[in-house]
Design an enzyme around this catalytic site. Structure first.
Site, PDB file in Angstrom:
ATOM      1  N   LYS A 111      -8.046  -9.828   7.892  1.00  0.00           N
ATOM      2  CA  LYS A 111      -8.129 -11.061   7.122  1.00  0.00           C
ATOM      3  C   LYS A 111      -8.493 -12.262   8.015  1.00  0.00           C
ATOM      4  O   LYS A 111      -8.493 -12.167   9.240  1.00  0.00           O
ATOM      5  CB  LYS A 111      -6.800 -11.308   6.401  1.00  0.00           C
ATOM      6  CG  LYS A 111      -6.480 -10.238   5.339  1.00  0.00           C
ATOM      7  CD  LYS A 111      -7.550 -10.128   4.255  1.00  0.00           C
ATOM      8  CE  LYS A 111      -7.061  -9.530   2.952  1.00  0.00           C
ATOM      9  NZ  LYS A 111      -6.900  -8.066   2.955  1.00  0.00           N
TER      10      LYS A 111
HETATM   11  C1  LIG Z   1      -5.827  -7.553   1.724  1.00  0.00           C
HETATM   12  C2  LIG Z   1      -5.570  -7.824   0.300  1.00  0.00           C
HETATM   13  C3  LIG Z   1      -4.310  -7.652  -0.289  1.00  0.00           C
HETATM   14  C4  LIG Z   1      -3.137  -7.005   0.385  1.00  0.00           C
HETATM   15  O1  LIG Z   1      -2.850  -7.361   1.634  1.00  0.00           O
HETATM   16  P1  LIG Z   1      -2.149  -6.375   2.706  1.00  0.00           P
HETATM   17  O2  LIG Z   1      -1.615  -7.369   3.668  1.00  0.00           O
HETATM   18  O3  LIG Z   1      -3.229  -5.522   3.296  1.00  0.00           O
HETATM   19  O4  LIG Z   1      -1.088  -5.605   2.020  1.00  0.00           O
HETATM   20  C5  LIG Z   1      -4.141  -8.025  -1.611  1.00  0.00           C
HETATM   21  N1  LIG Z   1      -5.153  -8.503  -2.335  1.00  0.00           N
HETATM   22  C6  LIG Z   1      -6.384  -8.652  -1.825  1.00  0.00           C
HETATM   23  C7  LIG Z   1      -7.467  -9.211  -2.688  1.00  0.00           C
HETATM   24  C8  LIG Z   1      -6.646  -8.294  -0.499  1.00  0.00           C
HETATM   25  O5  LIG Z   1      -7.868  -8.408  -0.021  1.00  0.00           O
END
Ligand SMILES: *Cc1c(COP(=O)(O)O)cnc(C)c1O
Length: 405
Positions: free
Chosen positions: A186
């Site tokens: 992210k």
């Molecule tokens: C990455 C993501 C999540 C979940 O995040 P994690 O930290 O990987 O559990 C939820 N929603 C979206 C749209 C994402 O891209």
């Protein structure tokens, strides 16, 4: 993105503070932690950076969604309206609280189509969950007025849009609550982690307790805390929070680089008149983590993706190849209700129903869409080279189509 591309001295410094005391837990151990409260500091920093009153860190973005849905009272039999294009975590979280994910079409914003949302409302609907995919947002004014009209909760899954904004407010702080993910890929990362943001004291207090086995955090020590409700363990560790702290302080730097790189690439792609770009709702500011654009037809898009692959350029397409994780077309496990244990009967029925649901409006968007992640590490020459190769691939396919026609 992602933040790991610029991982370095600041992250190591924050981590070292924690390693030197050895206190890896966010609660308690007041004396030996020598004043280091990384999770608490990160929550404050998030409130200041994004403009919300409360922030509750969690062990992941998925945990943040599960936590906030529980905190908002979403549970058995409640319907949550969400887009057909998202990451699987969004529906996993809905299922985990006993609720029913109701998937509806996206439009060329690549997120919820407000008309499709209105059409999906039933007496069971409790919440609308836009997912701000690939850095940009849904039409939040339209969704807010639907929520107001039907007395529904508005929960933003802003996990992919850290730093984007809408009419002067940061994404994730507009609805009743919003979430970010800080997983490894992210915009800012702490390895694994997430956060719930809200302006509601009650929602925050619920999140605070729920992520820590229901502790009310009011006792003289942990053992003396009371448990006003049943919770879970979705805590973040001090190690993860330390990395997140360094990263969030660098967010503006990351966003500036993303925006610059995005602009260079966009200017090159704009040479091709057949390309249209994703719609950004009025008043919206894209975080520029991705550049997403459309070609005129599915066939041209498929051929362009193949051609780019031959030239070694990653052209993300969520419809056919290279991605099984973000679009309903590839979610057989969801449509077949394949779980390791038993779903509740309402969930089971709703999921099997998805096999019959018509998503042709979403197909018509996603099958023509190409998304490229904007790297923080690209040099200007690399972007120009990439852009020129992309344009060459598109023009080659368009010429072949013209000859064939
Ligand atoms: C990455 C993501 C999540 C979940 O995040 P994690 O930290 O990987 O559990 C939820 N929603 C979206 C749209 C994402 O891209």
């Amino acid at each position: 993105m992602p933040g790991f591309e610029l991982f370095g001295a600041e992250e190591r410094k924050e981590l070292n503070d924690v390693l030197e005391t050895g206190i890896l837990m966010r609660y308690g151990f007041d004396a030996p932690r020598k004043g280091h409260w990384k999770a608490v500091e990160l929550e404050k920093e998030i409130c200041n950076t994004f403009g919300c009153t409360y922030a509750q860190l969690t062990s992941s973005g998925t945990a943040a969604l599960t936590t906030v849905m529980t905190a908002l009272g979403i549970g058995y039999g409640d319907e949550v309206i969400m887009p057909s294009f998202t990451f699987v975590a969004s529906f996993e979280a809905v299922l985990s609280v006993g609720a029913i994910p109701v998937l509806v079409d996206v439009d060329d914003t690549l997120t919820l189509n407000p008309t499709a949302v209105s059409a999906a409302i039933t007496s069971r609907t409790k919440c609308i969950m836009p997912v701000h995919m690939c850095g940009s947002m849904a039409n939040m004014d339209a969704l807010q007025s639907i929520c107001k009209q039907h007395n529904l909760l508005l929960l933003e899954d802003a996990c992919q849009s850290i730093g984007g904004s809408y009419k002067g407010k940061m994404l994730g702080t507009i609805g009743d609550a919003g979430t970010f993910s800080f997983d490894f890929v992210k915009t800012i990362t702490c390895g694994e982690g997430g956060v719930v943001m809200t302006n509601s004291k009650e929602t925050y207090t619920n999140c605070d307790g729920y992520t820590d086995h229901g502790h009310d955090h009011l006792g003289v020590d942990r053992g003396a805390d009371l448990h006003p409700f049943i919770g879970y363990n979705f805590r973040i560790s001090e190690l993860h929070a330390a990395v997140g702290l360094a990263q969030v302080r660098r967010l503006q730097t990351f966003l500036d680089i993303q925006q610059k790189n995005y602009s260079i690439l966009r200017n090159i792609l704009e040479q091709v008149p057949e390309i249209t770009f994703r719609t950004i709702p009025e008043g919206g500011v894209d975080s520029c983590t991705f550049i997403s654009w459309f070609l005129p037809t599915e066939a041209i898009t498929a051929a362009v993706v193949e051609e780019m692959k031959l030239q070694g350029i990653l052209a993300g397409n969520f419809y056919w190849f290279n991605n099984n994780w973000h679009y309903i077309r590839k979610w057989d496990h969801l449509k077949n209700a394949t779980t390791l244990n038993r779903l509740n009967p309402l969930q089971q029925q709703a999921l099997l129903q998805l096999q019959q649901t018509n998503f042709s409006a979403s197909d018509a968007i996603l099958s023509r869409c190409i998304s490229t992640a904007i790297s923080l590490a690209w040099t200007e020459e690399q972007i120009i080279d990439k852009g020129n190769k992309m344009v060459a691939a598109i023009q080659k396919v368009l010429q072949q189509q013209a000859v064939g026609a």
